[in-house]
Structures are given as structure tokens and as C-alpha cells.
Design an enzyme around this catalytic site. Structure first.
Site, PDB file in Angstrom:
ATOM      1  N   TYR A   1       0.848  -1.199   0.000  1.00  0.00           N
ATOM      2  CA  TYR A   1       0.000   0.000   0.000  1.00  0.00           C
ATOM      3  C   TYR A   1       0.881   1.245   0.000  1.00  0.00           C
ATOM      4  O   TYR A   1       1.499   1.600   1.005  1.00  0.00           O
ATOM      5  CB  TYR A   1      -0.980  -0.059   1.185  1.00  0.00           C
ATOM      6  CG  TYR A   1      -2.170  -0.918   0.813  1.00  0.00           C
ATOM      7  CD1 TYR A   1      -2.025  -2.295   0.669  1.00  0.00           C
ATOM      8  CD2 TYR A   1      -3.400  -0.343   0.510  1.00  0.00           C
ATOM      9  CE1 TYR A   1      -3.083  -3.079   0.262  1.00  0.00           C
ATOM     10  CE2 TYR A   1      -4.464  -1.129   0.103  1.00  0.00           C
ATOM     11  CZ  TYR A   1      -4.304  -2.491  -0.022  1.00  0.00           C
ATOM     12  OH  TYR A   1      -5.350  -3.266  -0.442  1.00  0.00           O
TER      13      TYR A   1
ATOM     14  N   LYS B   1       4.030 -15.532  -0.573  1.00  0.00           N
ATOM     15  CA  LYS B   1       4.575 -15.826  -1.896  1.00  0.00           C
ATOM     16  C   LYS B   1       6.094 -15.889  -1.754  1.00  0.00           C
ATOM     17  O   LYS B   1       6.852 -15.238  -2.477  1.00  0.00           O
ATOM     18  CB  LYS B   1       4.113 -14.745  -2.898  1.00  0.00           C
ATOM     19  CG  LYS B   1       4.405 -15.046  -4.353  1.00  0.00           C
ATOM     20  CD  LYS B   1       3.524 -16.131  -4.961  1.00  0.00           C
ATOM     21  CE  LYS B   1       3.922 -16.399  -6.405  1.00  0.00           C
ATOM     22  NZ  LYS B   1       3.187 -17.557  -6.991  1.00  0.00           N
TER      23      LYS B   1
ATOM     24  N   ASP C   1      -1.244 -18.111  -4.530  1.00  0.00           N
ATOM     25  CA  ASP C   1      -2.008 -18.565  -5.702  1.00  0.00           C
ATOM     26  C   ASP C   1      -2.712 -19.888  -5.394  1.00  0.00           C
ATOM     27  O   ASP C   1      -3.894 -20.082  -5.701  1.00  0.00           O
ATOM     28  CB  ASP C   1      -1.126 -18.662  -6.959  1.00  0.00           C
ATOM     29  CG  ASP C   1       0.221 -19.335  -6.706  1.00  0.00           C
ATOM     30  OD1 ASP C   1       0.559 -19.594  -5.532  1.00  0.00           O
ATOM     31  OD2 ASP C   1       0.939 -19.616  -7.688  1.00  0.00           O
TER      32      ASP C   1
ATOM     33  N   ASP D   1      -6.309  -8.402   1.234  1.00  0.00           N
ATOM     34  CA  ASP D   1      -7.351  -7.607   0.577  1.00  0.00           C
ATOM     35  C   ASP D   1      -8.065  -8.468  -0.461  1.00  0.00           C
ATOM     36  O   ASP D   1      -9.296  -8.544  -0.503  1.00  0.00           O
ATOM     37  CB  ASP D   1      -6.679  -6.388  -0.086  1.00  0.00           C
ATOM     38  CG  ASP D   1      -7.662  -5.545  -0.882  1.00  0.00           C
ATOM     39  OD1 ASP D   1      -8.774  -5.320  -0.386  1.00  0.00           O
ATOM     40  OD2 ASP D   1      -7.299  -5.117  -1.997  1.00  0.00           O
TER      41      ASP D   1
ATOM     42  N   ASP E   1     -11.999 -10.632  -0.180  1.00  0.00           N
ATOM     43  CA  ASP E   1     -13.128 -10.453  -1.115  1.00  0.00           C
ATOM     44  C   ASP E   1     -13.547 -11.795  -1.711  1.00  0.00           C
ATOM     45  O   ASP E   1     -14.739 -12.081  -1.846  1.00  0.00           O
ATOM     46  CB  ASP E   1     -12.742  -9.501  -2.258  1.00  0.00           C
ATOM     47  CG  ASP E   1     -13.054  -8.038  -1.931  1.00  0.00           C
ATOM     48  OD1 ASP E   1     -13.055  -7.694  -0.732  1.00  0.00           O
ATOM     49  OD2 ASP E   1     -13.290  -7.245  -2.867  1.00  0.00           O
TER      50      ASP E   1
HETATM   51  C1  IPM Z   1     -10.582  -2.715   1.589  1.00  0.00           C
HETATM   52  C2  IPM Z   1     -10.548  -1.827   0.398  1.00  0.00           C
HETATM   53  C3  IPM Z   1      -9.433  -0.807   0.548  1.00  0.00           C
HETATM   54  C4  IPM Z   1      -8.131  -1.559   0.608  1.00  0.00           C
HETATM   55  C5  IPM Z   1      -9.424   0.216  -0.567  1.00  0.00           C
HETATM   56  C6  IPM Z   1     -10.675   1.045  -0.539  1.00  0.00           C
HETATM   57  C7  IPM Z   1      -8.201   1.086  -0.534  1.00  0.00           C
HETATM   58  O1  IPM Z   1     -10.431  -2.570  -0.769  1.00  0.00           O
HETATM   59  O2  IPM Z   1     -10.794  -2.223   2.694  1.00  0.00           O
HETATM   60  O3  IPM Z   1     -10.429  -3.926   1.417  1.00  0.00           O
HETATM   61  O4  IPM Z   1      -7.627  -2.032  -0.401  1.00  0.00           O
HETATM   62  O5  IPM Z   1      -7.614  -1.691   1.703  1.00  0.00           O
HETATM   63 MG    MG Z   2     -10.639  -4.657  -0.473  1.00  0.00          MG
END
Ligand code: IPM
Ligand code: MG
Length: 352
Positions: free
Chosen positions: A127, A180, A213, A237, A241
Site C-alpha cells: 500500500y 509468496k 495462488d 485484501d 473479497d
Molecule cells: C478494503 C478496500 C481498501 C483496501 C481500498 C478502498 C483502498 O479494498 O478495505 O479492502 O484495499 O484496503
Molecule cells: Mg478490499
């Protein structure tokens, strides 16, 4: 307990209001205040998160952050800061805890049921806003070359590892370190070393290590192999998701950014400007994030009633998710944001 709601962009108004109503219905004596971040803050303060707002967040016992549209903000120099990154860094919210669990009645794209937690490092990694003391972690030496620097420290690795193992120890979960290290031998090598050191203090817990992966592939094929995943920022991150979507949808995914002294509830999803103001956003993710915040506050301030309220909220949400009639449209139901919130509140009250 002083709770500060930071209202952001897109669907934030709707899901922040829903979460506020649920907390108000929890019969806790909370001192709740609101501030704007994002586009509204940019309009009135010239910056998407002002120093005053950061200070208020620091003074609060707990924070609830609504989603923000930071991809659409102007450049940092023109006030377009990413409020979530700023708060994670300034308040040292180093652990981002992201549970993903299936609900029997909620459709999902995988056969197995599962219940896993991603423990994601939150203050360094890839980041760019978190890697440098001055400047950013992305640089462009020529117009044809862009470089991004990834930061992995012993301290950052060790403390996320400890947070992950402590979480796993609560109910004897397996811990999986996702990395990784075959390519990023030095940086993920260091991460692995620190995770292994902490692991030696939790030797009764099952533990394994897996390349990122392969972890993604395993998550699709047999997500039930995971208990707690400990990993660096960007991998966490992405995998969080994936895990939430496999569990039934991002709208279900609670998430807590926590440090030693501060914690911030934040939905896992974005601000969904395309559906803003249409009363169709699913507020579950932020409601469950707020329940996680209550858990954290309960442990931090030795107030069991907060954890009990958090559990009641989770139970009420689980009950509502069990039938299409009491779900929002993203989950095949017919309810809008407001009606769903009312049903959650009614369920919560009936259980009392
Ligand atoms: C999350 C989001 C953030 C991140 C974005 C909005 C910068 O995707 O909280 O997972 O990548 O940390
Ligand atoms: Mg995210």
C-alpha cells in the site's frame, strides 16, 4: 462508550443510518456522534478527511467508517486522501479481521459450507500510502517505468501473526500463513520467519503455510480447509473479497480494523455509487462490522454487556438471513435497506 460514525460516499448514508439504528436498538448506553468524510468533507473542509476528524477519531472509543469512493477523489495534493488508509495508518490499526462464513439458507457459488477468518496486515505491504515516512511507495523514474515498493517489517509481521493466533486460540482454529515466499524470498521470507516465531508459542494449534495462488485455488475448491488465514496486506485484501463472495456475497462481510488502542468497524465492500440512494443496499456488512467493534470494546474495557450485545446483533442478522422474506434483493429477497433494517431491529427486540 463514545462511538464516532464517519459517514462517507455512495451508499454510506443508507448503511450508516441502518447500523446506527441497530446500535441504538441494542439497549447500550452509547454516546454516538457523526462526522463526514469523503466528498462532503472535501466540499466543506477542502480535504476528504480533516485533521480535526482524525483527532475526533483518536478521542473516540470506537469508530464506524462508512464506505468511501476514494478512487474518484482528486489527487492527494488537492485534498483527495483515502480516509480508510489514513485512519488505518494514523491510528495504527494493524490488524484487519475479516470473517467469511456461509449461511445455510443463503445461496453461494460453492458446495462446502465454511467459516474462516482472514487476518490481514493493515499498515504496510504493497500500500503506497503506508510504506514511506515521506513520499509514497510508488515512484516513476521515467515516463515508461513505474515502480511500487512493498514494505514488510518484523514488527508488522509479528503483531499480525500474534493477532491471528490469539483469534484462532479462542476456538481452537487452524492457522494458515499465506505468502509468496517462493518469489518474494526476502520480504515474504521475513514475514514467514516472524509468523513461525509466534506459532511456536501456540504449538497446540494446527498450522500450515501455503502460497497465495494455491490458497486462492484451495479457497474455491475446499474453503473449509481454512480456519484463520494470516497474511500481508494486499494478499489479504484480495483473498478476503474472494472468501466473502464465496460465502454468499460481499454484502455479508463484516470487517474490523484493530490496533492495541483503537478499532474501526468498516464494511468490506465499496461505496457502490451506482445504487446509492435507491434503498437497495445491503447494510449487513457494516452491521456485522459494528458487532465486531462491540466485541473488541468489550475485551478492551472489560465490559461483557458489549460482547453480549454484539452476539445478539449477529444472531438477529443470522435469523433474518435464514429466509428470503427477510433478506435484501442482492440475496434474492425483496426487502429494501430500510425494511430490512426494521426487520433486524424487530428480531433483536423480540430476542431480548
Ligand atoms: C478494503 C478496500 C481498501 C483496501 C481500498 C478502498 C483502498 O479494498 O478495505 O479492502 O484495499 O484496503
Ligand atoms: Mg478490499
Amino acid at each position: 462508550m463514545r462511538i464516532l460514525f464517519l459517514n462517507g460516499d455512495g451508499i454510506s448514508d443508507e448503511i450508516v443510518s441502518a447500523t446506527h439504528r441497530v446500535l441504538e436498538a441494542s439497549s447500550l448506553s452509547l454516546d454516538i456522534t457523526f462526522e463526514d468524510v469523503g466528498f462532503r468533507a472535501l466540499d466543506h473542509d477542502g480535504i476528504t478527511i480533516s485533521d480535526e476528524t482524525i483527532e475526533r477519531a483518536r478521542q473516540a472509543d470506537g469508530i464506524v467508517l462508512g464506505p468511501v469512493s476514494h478512487m474518484d477523489y482528486p489527487p492527494t495534493a488537492e485534498g483527495g486522501l483515502n480516509p480508510s488508509g489514513v485512519l488505518r495508518k494514523k491510528l495504527d490499526l494493524y490488524a484487519n479481521i475479516r470473517p467469511a462464513k456461509t449461511y445455510d439458507a443463503v445461496p453461494r457459488p460453492v458446495a462446502s459450507s465454511f467459516d474462516l477468518i482472514v487476518a490481514r496486515e493493515n499498515t504496510e505491504g504493497f500500500y503506497a500510502d503506508r510504506t514511506m515516512h515521506v513520499g509514497t511507495g510508488e515512484i516513476m523514474p521515467t515516463e515508461d517505468l513505474a515502480l511500487a515498493i512493498r514494505k514488510v517489517t518484523r514488527k508488522g509481521s509479528s503483531r499480525i501473526a500474534r493477532a491471528a493466533f490469539e483469534l484462532a486460540a479462542r476456538d481452537g482454529r487452524k492457522v494458515t500463513c499465506v505468502h509468496k515466499g517462493n518469489v518474494l524470498r526476502v520480504s515474504d521470507g521475513l514475514f514467514l520467519e516472524e509468523v513461525r516465531k509466534v506459532r511456536s508459542e501456540f504449538s497446540t494449534l494446527e498450522f500450515d503455510e501455503i502460497l497465495v495462488d494455491a490458497a486462492a485455488a484451495h479457497m474455491v475448491r475446499h474453503p473449509d480447509r481454512f480456519g484463520v488465514i494470516v497474511t500481508t496486506n494486499m494478499f489479504g485484501d484480495i483473498l478476503s473479497d474472494l472468501a466473502s463472495e464465496l460465502s454468499g456475497g460481499l454484502g455479508l462481510a463484516g470487517s474490523l480494523n484493530q490496533g492495541d488502542n483503537h478499532a474501526m468497524a468498516q464494511a468490506q465492500h465499496g461505496s457502490a455509487p451506482d445504487i446509492a440512494g435507491q434503498d437497495c443496499a445491503n447494510p449487513t456488512s457494516l452491521i456485522l462490522s459494528a458487532a465486531m467493534l462491540l466485541d473488541w470494546l468489550s475485551a478492551r474495557y472489560s465490559k461483557p454487556e458489549l460482547a453480549q450485545a454484539g452476539t445478539r446483533i449477529k444472531n438477529a442478522v443470522t435469523q433474518c438471513l435464514s429466509s428470503e422474506a427477510t433478506r435484501t434483493s442482492d440475496l434474492g429477497g425483496a426487502l429494501g435497506t430500510k425494511d430490512y433494517t426494521e426487520v433486524v431491529i424487530r428480531t433483536l427486540r423480540e430476542a431480548n
